[in-house]
Design a protein around this motif. Structure first.
Motif, PDB file in Angstrom:
ATOM      1  N   UNK A 233       0.792  -1.223   0.000  1.00  0.00           N
ATOM      2  CA  UNK A 233       0.000   0.000   0.000  1.00  0.00           C
ATOM      3  C   UNK A 233       0.826   1.275   0.000  1.00  0.00           C
ATOM      4  N   UNK A 234       2.074   1.194   0.447  1.00  0.00           N
ATOM      5  CA  UNK A 234       2.871   2.425   0.552  1.00  0.00           C
ATOM      6  C   UNK A 234       4.135   2.378  -0.290  1.00  0.00           C
ATOM      7  N   UNK A 235       5.030   1.445   0.034  1.00  0.00           N
ATOM      8  CA  UNK A 235       6.340   1.443  -0.628  1.00  0.00           C
ATOM      9  C   UNK A 235       6.207   1.179  -2.121  1.00  0.00           C
ATOM     10  N   UNK A 236       5.457   0.139  -2.475  1.00  0.00           N
ATOM     11  CA  UNK A 236       5.327  -0.192  -3.895  1.00  0.00           C
ATOM     12  C   UNK A 236       4.663   0.951  -4.665  1.00  0.00           C
ATOM     13  N   UNK A 237       3.633   1.526  -4.107  1.00  0.00           N
ATOM     14  CA  UNK A 237       2.960   2.623  -4.789  1.00  0.00           C
ATOM     15  C   UNK A 237       3.883   3.828  -4.942  1.00  0.00           C
ATOM     16  N   UNK A 238       4.716   4.071  -3.934  1.00  0.00           N
ATOM     17  CA  UNK A 238       5.652   5.203  -4.024  1.00  0.00           C
ATOM     18  C   UNK A 238       6.682   4.965  -5.110  1.00  0.00           C
ATOM     19  N   UNK A 239       7.183   3.735  -5.203  1.00  0.00           N
ATOM     20  CA  UNK A 239       8.182   3.441  -6.241  1.00  0.00           C
ATOM     21  C   UNK A 239       7.544   3.536  -7.622  1.00  0.00           C
ATOM     22  N   UNK A 240       6.325   3.037  -7.754  1.00  0.00           N
ATOM     23  CA  UNK A 240       5.633   3.159  -9.042  1.00  0.00           C
ATOM     24  C   UNK A 240       5.423   4.624  -9.418  1.00  0.00           C
ATOM     25  N   UNK A 241       5.062   5.441  -8.463  1.00  0.00           N
ATOM     26  CA  UNK A 241       4.880   6.871  -8.733  1.00  0.00           C
ATOM     27  C   UNK A 241       6.188   7.521  -9.147  1.00  0.00           C
ATOM     28  N   UNK A 242       7.268   7.111  -8.479  1.00  0.00           N
ATOM     29  CA  UNK A 242       8.578   7.650  -8.852  1.00  0.00           C
ATOM     30  C   UNK A 242       8.929   7.264 -10.281  1.00  0.00           C
ATOM     31  N   UNK A 243       8.623   6.025 -10.671  1.00  0.00           N
ATOM     32  CA  UNK A 243       8.901   5.595 -12.038  1.00  0.00           C
ATOM     33  C   UNK A 243       8.099   6.381 -13.062  1.00  0.00           C
ATOM     34  N   UNK A 244       6.852   6.684 -12.741  1.00  0.00           N
ATOM     35  CA  UNK A 244       6.023   7.470 -13.657  1.00  0.00           C
ATOM     36  C   UNK A 244       6.576   8.887 -13.813  1.00  0.00           C
ATOM     37  N   UNK A 245       7.026   9.491 -12.720  1.00  0.00           N
ATOM     38  CA  UNK A 245       7.602  10.823 -12.798  1.00  0.00           C
ATOM     39  C   UNK A 245       8.892  10.825 -13.608  1.00  0.00           C
ATOM     40  N   UNK A 246       9.683   9.775 -13.438  1.00  0.00           N
ATOM     41  CA  UNK A 246      10.922   9.673 -14.213  1.00  0.00           C
ATOM     42  C   UNK A 246      10.611   9.556 -15.707  1.00  0.00           C
ATOM     43  N   UNK A 247       9.583   8.775 -16.032  1.00  0.00           N
ATOM     44  CA  UNK A 247       9.217   8.619 -17.445  1.00  0.00           C
ATOM     45  C   UNK A 247       8.745   9.952 -18.039  1.00  0.00           C
ATOM     46  N   UNK A 248       7.998  10.724 -17.271  1.00  0.00           N
ATOM     47  CA  UNK A 248       7.576  12.042 -17.750  1.00  0.00           C
ATOM     48  C   UNK A 248       8.768  12.955 -17.994  1.00  0.00           C
ATOM     49  N   UNK A 249       9.709  12.907 -17.089  1.00  0.00           N
ATOM     50  CA  UNK A 249      10.910  13.736 -17.267  1.00  0.00           C
ATOM     51  C   UNK A 249      11.726  13.266 -18.460  1.00  0.00           C
ATOM     52  N   UNK A 250      11.776  11.947 -18.660  1.00  0.00           N
ATOM     53  CA  UNK A 250      12.587  11.430 -19.766  1.00  0.00           C
ATOM     54  C   UNK A 250      12.018  11.852 -21.115  1.00  0.00           C
ATOM     55  N   UNK A 251      10.687  11.880 -21.231  1.00  0.00           N
ATOM     56  CA  UNK A 251      10.092  12.300 -22.508  1.00  0.00           C
ATOM     57  C   UNK A 251      10.318  13.777 -22.789  1.00  0.00           C
ATOM     58  N   UNK A 252      10.503  14.583 -21.737  1.00  0.00           N
ATOM     59  CA  UNK A 252      10.722  16.018 -21.922  1.00  0.00           C
ATOM     60  C   UNK A 252      12.193  16.398 -21.934  1.00  0.00           C
ATOM     61  N   UNK A 253      13.069  15.400 -21.714  1.00  0.00           N
ATOM     62  CA  UNK A 253      14.494  15.717 -21.649  1.00  0.00           C
ATOM     63  C   UNK A 253      15.021  16.093 -23.029  1.00  0.00           C
ATOM     64  N   UNK A 254      15.768  17.185 -23.072  1.00  0.00           N
ATOM     65  CA  UNK A 254      16.349  17.642 -24.346  1.00  0.00           C
ATOM     66  C   UNK A 254      17.714  17.020 -24.592  1.00  0.00           C
ATOM     67  N   UNK A 255      18.410  16.706 -23.540  1.00  0.00           N
ATOM     68  CA  UNK A 255      19.757  16.141 -23.688  1.00  0.00           C
ATOM     69  C   UNK A 255      19.672  14.621 -23.812  1.00  0.00           C
ATOM     70  N   UNK A 256      20.308  14.033 -24.854  1.00  0.00           N
ATOM     71  CA  UNK A 256      20.320  12.561 -24.977  1.00  0.00           C
ATOM     72  C   UNK A 256      20.960  11.880 -23.772  1.00  0.00           C
ATOM     73  N   UNK A 257      21.991  12.531 -23.244  1.00  0.00           N
ATOM     74  CA  UNK A 257      22.676  11.933 -22.086  1.00  0.00           C
ATOM     75  C   UNK A 257      21.735  11.895 -20.873  1.00  0.00           C
ATOM     76  N   UNK A 258      20.997  12.970 -20.655  1.00  0.00           N
ATOM     77  CA  UNK A 258      20.044  13.015 -19.550  1.00  0.00           C
ATOM     78  C   UNK A 258      18.918  12.003 -19.765  1.00  0.00           C
ATOM     79  N   UNK A 259      18.454  11.883 -20.978  1.00  0.00           N
ATOM     80  CA  UNK A 259      17.399  10.912 -21.274  1.00  0.00           C
ATOM     81  C   UNK A 259      17.866   9.490 -21.000  1.00  0.00           C
ATOM     82  N   UNK A 260      19.135   9.206 -21.326  1.00  0.00           N
ATOM     83  CA  UNK A 260      19.675   7.867 -21.076  1.00  0.00           C
ATOM     84  C   UNK A 260      19.734   7.584 -19.578  1.00  0.00           C
ATOM     85  N   UNK A 261      20.183   8.580 -18.807  1.00  0.00           N
ATOM     86  CA  UNK A 261      20.260   8.379 -17.361  1.00  0.00           C
ATOM     87  C   UNK A 261      18.863   8.192 -16.750  1.00  0.00           C
ATOM     88  N   UNK A 262      17.911   8.955 -17.244  1.00  0.00           N
ATOM     89  CA  UNK A 262      16.553   8.792 -16.746  1.00  0.00           C
ATOM     90  C   UNK A 262      15.972   7.427 -17.127  1.00  0.00           C
TER      91      UNK A 262
END
Length: 442
Positions: A233-262
């Motif tokens: 109910x808590x840890x798994x949902x938090x990690x899933x939310x973190x993954x979704x936020x990372x994916x949003x950032x990766x799609x908006x990343x302008x730098x290929x290097x930053x996108x790879x790290x994300x």
């Protein structure tokens, strides 16, 4: 001058004292007075009384050994009889049909007070009596014509039923009298009661231990269920939310290097979620319900809560047998950790689980086609004892610790399909004292 007539009222005690008739000495010592026979009879009576007191003291010392166990109680009983009669042989045996929890079933003391077994050269008459006693066919009303006064059979009764016997043989210098028989009957009757009480005591201890284990298991299962719920109910949902936020950032990343790290960060969160789901599955499984065998657990592990791009195959060798709960749990967790490492750290696409049963051991191996290097992992295991390892290698050290705790081994080698093979071997029956094969998960 006429002689004075004796006064009967004053003379009678004197006459009784001198004549050996009923009087003070008989009342005090149990022997009749006599000018020549009184003292030897008195000495004999005192010696007999001392023997009885000593025998009763030995009996009381033997009977208080109830809490020390049945073997100590029976040995003390037989030694008390042997000591009282300075016997050549004393046999105490329980019939096969009675007192099923009594152990040992018989005890023999030979010359010099030495404990004997059926492997010792026992006299034929003693072996014959032992067989008849265990069969329940020995007659206790038989008078031994060959050894009159030197052999005694005392039945051991419980609730009016003969459940065994106490047999004594003495040498020619020691004759068994009525006092000796009375002492042995007391010893036999009290010892069987103490033996029965010892059985009840042991049974009560087992019941108490079972209740304690059940209560501990109930508490542990409840705590596991709570932890699994919190993780879901808590840890798994938090990690899933973190993954979704990372994916949003990766799609908006302008730098290929930053996108790879994300992208790497997103993969790590996905791996963390997979591992959390595996742990939640294990916790919920152990929290209750019908027990599954180790092959069934591994089959479930290959189909749920693993990365979708990892194909897993399970093979079972030998005849599966029930293992202690601790051993099944350890192998289950080793397998789960090895599969996770294959998928997340070794980037494997294929894995094979092999579970092999032998007469004295069970072996679990997990092979993959990933990029792991066996030599590197073996080096990590050699230095794992006091090192602060990273996540990739901490799991490997935990697997080794689980195997060693149960007397087993963990090895790493190159797999036939190109990657790493993790192999754990445990002896059959591995587990802490008191666990039994086939027990439910603890």
């Amino acid at each position: 001058m006429a002689r004075a007539q004796p006064d009967p009222e004053h003379e009678a005690p004197h006459q009784n004292w001198q004549s050996g008739g009923p009087g003070y000495l008989e009342e005090l010592t149990g022997v009749r007075a006599g000018k020549r026979s009184f003292y030897p009879a008195y000495v004999t009576s005192i010696e007999r009384l001392e023997r009885v007191i000593h025998a009763l003291d030995r009996i009381s010392r033997a009977l208080v050994r109830t809490v020390e166990g049945q073997e100590s109680l029976v040995r003390s009983t037989v030694r008390a009889a042997a000591d009282h009669l300075t016997a050549e042989y004393v046999l105490f045996a329980v019939a096969d049909h009675a007192l099923p929890e009594a152990e040992p079933r018989y005890t023999v003391v030979g010359p010099g007070g030495r404990l004997l077994s059926t492997e010792d050269p026992l006299p034929g008459f003693l072996r014959s009596c032992l067989k008849e006693m265990t069969d329940g066919t020995l007659r206790f009303d038989v008078v031994e014509t060959e050894q009159p006064g030197h052999h005694l059979r005392v039945p051991v009764r419980l609730d009016s039923e003969i459940v065994g016997g106490l047999l004594v043989w003495t040498d020619r210098k020691r004759t068994i009298d009525a006092t000796d028989e009375a002492v042995l009957r007391i010893l036999a009757s009290q010892s069987v009661v103490a033996l029965h009480n010892t059985s009840l005591h042991r049974r009560g201890e087992r019941v108490q231990q079972a209740l304690l284990v059940a209560r501990q298991r109930e508490v542990i299962d409840g705590e596991r269920h709570r932890i699994a719920r919190e993780l879901h109910d808590s840890v798994t949902q938090s990690v899933l939310s973190a993954g979704m936020q990372i994916e949003l950032c990766r799609t908006d990343a302008e730098s290929p290097e930053l996108a790879e790290r994300l992208g790497i960060a997103k993969n790590l969160t996905r791996g963390a979620v997979d591992q959390l789901r595996s742990v939640i599955h294990a916790l919920n499984h152990e929290a209750g319900g019908e027990h599954s065998s180790l092959p069934e657990l591994l089959e479930q592990l290959t189909s749920v809560h693993l990365p979708a791009d990892l194909a897993v195959e399970l093979r079972i060798g030998g005849q599966p047998v029930g293992l202690p709960a601790t051993a099944e749990h350890a192998l289950f967790r080793i397998c789960g950790e090895a599969l996770f490492n294959s998928a997340v750290h070794g980037h494997a696409r294929r894995a094979m689980i092999a579970l092999s049963y032998r007469a004295d051991r069970v072996t679990l191996s997990v092979s993959d086609d990933g990029s792991g290097e066996p030599e590197v992992l073996r080096r990590v295991l050699r230095v794992a004892g006091g090192q602060d390892l990273d996540g990739a290698h901490r799991g490997l050290a935990n697997m080794q610790a689980r195997a060693r705790e149960l007397g087993g081994t963990l090895g790493v080698r190159r797999s036939r399909i190109g990657g790493v093979k993790i192999q754990a071997t445990l002896p059959i029956g591995a587990g802490p004292a008191g666990t039994t094969p086939g027990a439910a998960h603890a």
